[in-house]
Scaffold this motif. Structure first.
Motif, PDB file in Angstrom:
ATOM      1  N   GLY A 126      20.190  12.398   4.589  1.00  0.00           N
ATOM      2  CA  GLY A 126      20.221  10.839   5.082  1.00  0.00           C
ATOM      3  C   GLY A 126      18.596  10.578   5.073  1.00  0.00           C
ATOM      4  N   CYS A 127      17.685  11.356   4.733  1.00  0.00           N
ATOM      5  CA  CYS A 127      16.319  11.086   4.724  1.00  0.00           C
ATOM      6  C   CYS A 127      15.821  10.745   3.343  1.00  0.00           C
ATOM      7  N   TRP A 128      15.416   9.546   3.273  1.00  0.00           N
ATOM      8  CA  TRP A 128      14.698   8.911   2.125  1.00  0.00           C
ATOM      9  C   TRP A 128      13.401   9.752   1.754  1.00  0.00           C
ATOM     10  N   LYS A 129      12.715  10.216   2.567  1.00  0.00           N
ATOM     11  CA  LYS A 129      11.272  10.967   2.486  1.00  0.00           C
ATOM     12  C   LYS A 129      11.765  12.321   1.798  1.00  0.00           C
ATOM     13  N   ARG A 130      12.874  12.859   2.013  1.00  0.00           N
ATOM     14  CA  ARG A 130      13.481  13.925   1.316  1.00  0.00           C
ATOM     15  C   ARG A 130      13.797  13.866  -0.150  1.00  0.00           C
ATOM     16  N   VAL A 131      14.552  12.748  -0.336  1.00  0.00           N
ATOM     17  CA  VAL A 131      14.774  12.470  -1.377  1.00  0.00           C
ATOM     18  C   VAL A 131      13.760  12.115  -2.491  1.00  0.00           C
ATOM     19  N   LEU A 132      12.800  11.556  -1.775  1.00  0.00           N
ATOM     20  CA  LEU A 132      11.438  11.204  -2.633  1.00  0.00           C
ATOM     21  C   LEU A 132      10.890  12.275  -2.950  1.00  0.00           C
ATOM     22  N   ARG A 133      10.641  13.342  -1.949  1.00  0.00           N
ATOM     23  CA  ARG A 133      10.094  14.730  -2.385  1.00  0.00           C
ATOM     24  C   ARG A 133      10.815  15.337  -3.505  1.00  0.00           C
TER      25      ARG A 133
ATOM     26  N   ARG B  38      12.058   2.704  -0.958  1.00  0.00           N
ATOM     27  CA  ARG B  38      11.654   1.827  -2.463  1.00  0.00           C
ATOM     28  C   ARG B  38      10.996   2.455  -3.386  1.00  0.00           C
ATOM     29  N   LEU B  39      10.327   3.541  -3.039  1.00  0.00           N
ATOM     30  CA  LEU B  39       9.743   4.244  -4.115  1.00  0.00           C
ATOM     31  C   LEU B  39      10.895   5.040  -4.912  1.00  0.00           C
ATOM     32  N   CYS B  40      11.977   5.464  -4.278  1.00  0.00           N
ATOM     33  CA  CYS B  40      13.227   6.105  -4.899  1.00  0.00           C
ATOM     34  C   CYS B  40      13.842   4.986  -5.771  1.00  0.00           C
ATOM     35  N   GLY B  41      13.813   3.871  -5.392  1.00  0.00           N
ATOM     36  CA  GLY B  41      14.460   2.870  -6.154  1.00  0.00           C
ATOM     37  C   GLY B  41      13.634   2.641  -7.341  1.00  0.00           C
ATOM     38  N   SER B  42      12.484   2.843  -7.469  1.00  0.00           N
ATOM     39  CA  SER B  42      11.697   2.429  -8.636  1.00  0.00           C
ATOM     40  C   SER B  42      11.685   3.901  -9.554  1.00  0.00           C
ATOM     41  N   ASN B  43      12.123   5.178  -9.058  1.00  0.00           N
ATOM     42  CA  ASN B  43      11.881   6.350  -9.619  1.00  0.00           C
ATOM     43  C   ASN B  43      13.036   6.453 -10.808  1.00  0.00           C
ATOM     44  N   SER B  44      12.296   6.641 -12.222  1.00  0.00           N
ATOM     45  CA  SER B  44      13.229   6.581 -13.319  1.00  0.00           C
ATOM     46  C   SER B  44      14.421   7.516 -13.251  1.00  0.00           C
TER      47      SER B  44
ATOM     48  N   ILE C  55       1.090  -1.319   0.111  1.00  0.00           N
ATOM     49  CA  ILE C  55      -0.133   0.085   0.217  1.00  0.00           C
ATOM     50  C   ILE C  55       0.910   1.193  -0.025  1.00  0.00           C
ATOM     51  N   LEU C  56       2.020   1.252   1.015  1.00  0.00           N
ATOM     52  CA  LEU C  56       2.656   2.436   0.953  1.00  0.00           C
ATOM     53  C   LEU C  56       3.706   2.642  -0.330  1.00  0.00           C
ATOM     54  N   THR C  57       3.977   1.605  -0.973  1.00  0.00           N
ATOM     55  CA  THR C  57       4.722   1.888  -2.133  1.00  0.00           C
ATOM     56  C   THR C  57       3.992   1.845  -3.714  1.00  0.00           C
ATOM     57  N   CYS C  58       2.802   1.789  -3.531  1.00  0.00           N
ATOM     58  CA  CYS C  58       1.863   1.625  -4.660  1.00  0.00           C
ATOM     59  C   CYS C  58       2.151   2.803  -5.834  1.00  0.00           C
ATOM     60  N   GLY C  59       2.702   3.849  -5.469  1.00  0.00           N
ATOM     61  CA  GLY C  59       2.930   5.033  -6.058  1.00  0.00           C
ATOM     62  C   GLY C  59       2.072   6.162  -6.026  1.00  0.00           C
ATOM     63  N   TRP C  60       1.149   6.230  -5.180  1.00  0.00           N
ATOM     64  CA  TRP C  60      -0.089   7.136  -4.693  1.00  0.00           C
ATOM     65  C   TRP C  60       0.551   8.075  -3.759  1.00  0.00           C
ATOM     66  N   LEU C  61       1.538   7.580  -2.888  1.00  0.00           N
ATOM     67  CA  LEU C  61       1.911   8.467  -1.827  1.00  0.00           C
ATOM     68  C   LEU C  61       3.307   9.088  -2.200  1.00  0.00           C
ATOM     69  N   GLY C  62       3.311  10.261  -1.622  1.00  0.00           N
ATOM     70  CA  GLY C  62       4.501  11.052  -1.713  1.00  0.00           C
ATOM     71  C   GLY C  62       5.378  11.222  -0.266  1.00  0.00           C
TER      72      GLY C  62
END
Length: 115
Positions: free
Chosen positions: A89-96, A64-70, A22-29
């Protein structure tokens, strides 16, 4: 049907693999994952994946979401490490950051993954 009215399913009753799906389905930021961590102890708990320890379940989902980002996939290992360091060192910031790059680019990706 009257019995279904009292049926309550808590997130922490779900298996971990389903929660991660659910968390990594791509709908969450990144911001969504931060909000989940602030609202529920389940998402604040640490998570260990082999030699890597994550601060929280939300942090692991962001990884995991970063790892699937093109965009992120195209980076060299050194560039990935540098981006993570710049984000404290925060993956949520990298994702954002990655999501903001995707939003500001001229490339549009459809739901099915076509560009």
């Amino acid at each position: 049907m009257g019995d279904q009215k009292n049926l309550v399913v808590k997130f922490d009753d779900l298996p971990l693999h389903l929660i991660l799906e659910i968390l990594t389905c791509g709908w969450l930021g990144g911001v969504d994952l931060v909000c989940l961590e602030l609202s529920c102890k389940l998402f604040r708990d640490g998570y260990e994946l082999g030699p890597v320890n994550f601060k929280s379940l939300g942090e692991f989902a962001a990884f995991r979401l970063c790892g699937s980002n093109s965009v992120f996939v195209g980076f060299s290992d050194g560039a990935k490490d540098e981006l993570l360091a710049r984000c404290g060192g925060c993956w949520k910031r990298v994702l954002r950051f990655l999501q903001s790059v995707n939003e500001s680019s001229d490339v549009v990706q459809t739901y099915s993954g076509n560009v």
